[in-house]
Write an enzyme that holds these catalytic residues in place. Structure first.
Site, short mmCIF file in Angstrom:
data_model
loop_
_atom_site.label_atom_id
_atom_site.label_comp_id
_atom_site.label_asym_id
_atom_site.label_seq_id
_atom_site.Cartn_x
_atom_site.Cartn_y
_atom_site.Cartn_z
N ASP A 57 1.82 3.18 3.13
CA ASP A 57 1.12 4.40 2.69
C ASP A 57 2.08 5.57 2.45
O ASP A 57 1.69 6.73 2.57
CB ASP A 57 0.02 4.82 3.68
CG ASP A 57 -1.12 5.56 2.98
OD1 ASP A 57 -1.07 5.70 1.74
OD2 ASP A 57 -2.05 6.01 3.67
N HIS B 131 -5.75 0.22 6.18
CA HIS B 131 -5.77 1.03 7.42
C HIS B 131 -6.56 0.28 8.52
O HIS B 131 -5.98 -0.14 9.50
CB HIS B 131 -6.31 2.46 7.23
CG HIS B 131 -5.79 3.15 6.00
ND1 HIS B 131 -4.44 3.26 5.76
CD2 HIS B 131 -6.42 3.71 4.94
CE1 HIS B 131 -4.27 3.88 4.59
NE2 HIS B 131 -5.46 4.15 4.08
N HIS C 26 0.85 -1.21 0.00
CA HIS C 26 0.00 0.00 0.00
C HIS C 26 0.88 1.25 0.00
O HIS C 26 1.39 1.67 1.05
CB HIS C 26 -0.93 0.03 1.22
CG HIS C 26 -1.86 1.23 1.21
ND1 HIS C 26 -3.23 1.09 1.36
CD2 HIS C 26 -1.64 2.56 1.07
CE1 HIS C 26 -3.80 2.30 1.31
NE2 HIS C 26 -2.84 3.20 1.14
N HIS D 292 1.95 4.99 -2.69
CA HIS D 292 1.55 5.83 -3.83
C HIS D 292 2.76 6.53 -4.44
O HIS D 292 3.54 7.14 -3.72
CB HIS D 292 0.58 6.92 -3.35
CG HIS D 292 -0.59 6.41 -2.56
ND1 HIS D 292 -1.80 6.08 -3.12
CD2 HIS D 292 -0.73 6.18 -1.22
CE1 HIS D 292 -2.64 5.67 -2.17
NE2 HIS D 292 -2.01 5.71 -1.01
N LYS E 239 -8.89 0.35 -6.40
CA LYS E 239 -8.85 0.96 -5.06
C LYS E 239 -10.00 1.93 -4.91
O LYS E 239 -10.22 2.77 -5.79
CB LYS E 239 -7.50 1.69 -4.90
CG LYS E 239 -7.43 2.72 -3.79
CD LYS E 239 -7.18 2.08 -2.44
CE LYS E 239 -7.06 3.13 -1.33
NZ LYS E 239 -5.91 4.02 -1.47
N HIS F 280 -9.93 1.44 1.10
CA HIS F 280 -9.45 2.35 2.15
C HIS F 280 -10.56 2.44 3.19
O HIS F 280 -11.68 2.79 2.85
CB HIS F 280 -9.15 3.72 1.52
CG HIS F 280 -9.28 4.87 2.48
ND1 HIS F 280 -8.19 5.52 3.01
CD2 HIS F 280 -10.37 5.47 3.01
CE1 HIS F 280 -8.61 6.47 3.83
NE2 HIS F 280 -9.93 6.47 3.84
ZN LIG Z 1 -3.03 5.31 0.88
#
Ligand SMILES: [Zn+2]
Length: 419
Positions: free
Chosen positions: A318, A246, A60, A62, A185, A226
């Site tokens: 993340d 999360h 996870h 970006h 996602k 998410h």
């Molecule tokens: Zn994220």
């Protein structure tokens, strides 16, 4: 390509088992043998390393090209600049021993092309394209005119894709398929980095959740949800998502439901900790700091509940900022493993979360990767020290002698050249 045999004092398989005095043999881009040395076939080239393990999976994160922890800076920076910056992150990812990335929203789908063409050394990237969000949801830019947000999204300049109602949810998934998405996602609850929405509130109706999952499955893709709040976690699980990302308000009941549904938790401890610890340096907006602090303790508790209940966990940080800021950057991904161990996970289970469990986060699209077994991708790390004894060695570049991707040594760290 010549075959390579690597003998090791210990081979960490990636499924929780390990082989003493083991050997891994690679041919072309696959593993053709992993087992005891005495039965290993000979190869054109011989290597030795004290420890051999699979390349790590980041499940996870970006690639965005923004340098601060403020998502709206995407709208203020020309896209070519963002993508040029992100090439640094891609390189750094591989250098730190991450050989596969599930990129859950960002420029990963495009960077993948440049990596596969050989322009940038990088990991295998399995990208989501844009994050699907309801209007006003976690993937929206709340202070910008809505028509500009939609225009940016249409041109792949934002990170989001707004959709409302079942028909738009189908279309939003299809738009990501059109970009080459390998995971879908969406935001099942509010978030921390968005301004007006609340992390506890569910986003999307149950019908919309189902539409997103159904459309993804038709293309044999998994879905990452998410979610922070319990209602969103439940709705996502009932719709059949592959991963809960999360999972802040995960309780015992929801943890049991995750086990029953075979869903995987990607907790992302790194992001919560680092954003709070370095909020000033990262120029974290005040609204986000307030939200991050509000969830911090509950989030730690959720991870402990998940570990205790036996929920399958995959490592994800993340990380969403770009460049060498030294405090919240690509290449630090393995710190998540240290935090997982601090939460009560064994070193061995933490390693599995970043190896064997990684590909599972892609659902039906899961490649044969993350474990050292015959027929799997030849992505490996050659280490000096054993992370089964001390997990922090995976955060030390000097411990990662070589990174092998696709059967070839793609990174060698200088420290390893000393005898
Ligand atoms: Zn994220």
């Amino acid at each position: 390509m010549p075959s390579t045999r690597i003998d090791a004092d210990i081979v960490i398989v990636g499924d929780g088992s390990h082989i003493k005095n083991g050997s891994v043999v690679l041919e072309n881009n696959k593993i053709i043998y992993a087992g005891e040395q005495e039965h290993a076939p000979s190869a054109d080239k011989d290597l030795f390393s004290p420890v051999v393990m699979p390349g790590l999976w980041e499940s996870h994160a970006h690639y965005t090209g923004i340098t601060k922890a403020n998502i709206s800076s995407i709208s203020e920076t020309p896209q070519p600049v963002l993508i040029a910056r992100a090439t640094w992150d891609v390189r750094e990812t591989l250098a730190s021993g991450i050989t596969s990335v599930r990129e859950v929203g960002g420029f990963g789908v495009y960077l993948k092309t440049a990596v596969e063409e050989g322009f940038i050394p990088g990991p295998r990237i399995y990208g989501a394209g844009s994050v699907i969000s309801q209007t006003g949801g976690h993937g929206d830019f709340h202070t910008m005119p809505l028509d500009i947000v939609n225009l940016m999204n249409d041109r792949s300049m934002g990170l989001g894709e707004l959709a409302d109602g079942v028909a738009e949810c189908y279309r939003a998934v299809r738009k990501q398929l059109r970009k080459g998405a390998e995971i879908i996602k969406y935001c099942a609850s509010g978030g921390v980095m968005s301004i007006v929405d609340h992390p506890i509130h569910q986003q999307f109706s149950p019908e919309e959740h189902r539409a997103i999952v159904e459309e993804a499955l038709r293309a044999e893709l998994g879905v990452a949800a998410h979610c922070h709040g319990a209602p969103g976690i439940r709705a996502a699980l009932e719709a059949g998502v592959t991963t809960i990302d999360h999972g802040t308000f995960l309780d015992e009941d929801l943890a049991e439901l995750m086990v029953e549904k075979n869903a995987i938790l990607v907790p992302t401890l790194y992001v919560v900790r680092r954003l709070i610890q370095f909020s000033k340096e990262l120029e974290l907006p005040d609204y986000a700091l307030v939200k991050a602090k509000a969830i911090e303790e509950r989030h730690k508790e959720a991870v402990k509940i998940a570990i205790k209940t036996g929920v399958t966990i995959a490592m994800g940080t993340d990380i969403f900022a770009s460049g060498p800021n030294g405090i919240f950057q690509w290449g630090q991904n393995a710190f998540e493993l240290v935090y997982l161990v601090e939460s009560g996970m064994s070193n061995s289970d933490a390693i599995v979360s970043a190896t064997g469990n990684g590909p599972l986060t892609l659902g039906p699209h899961a490649p044969k990767s993350g474990v050292l077994k015959e027929g799997y991708d030849a992505d490996l790390l050659l280490l000096e020290k054993n992370p089964l004894d001390d997990i922090t060695v995976l955060t030390e570049r000097s411990n990662i002698k070589s990174v092998i991707r696709n059967g070839q040594i793609v990174v060698e760290h200088p420290a390893s050249q000393t005898p």
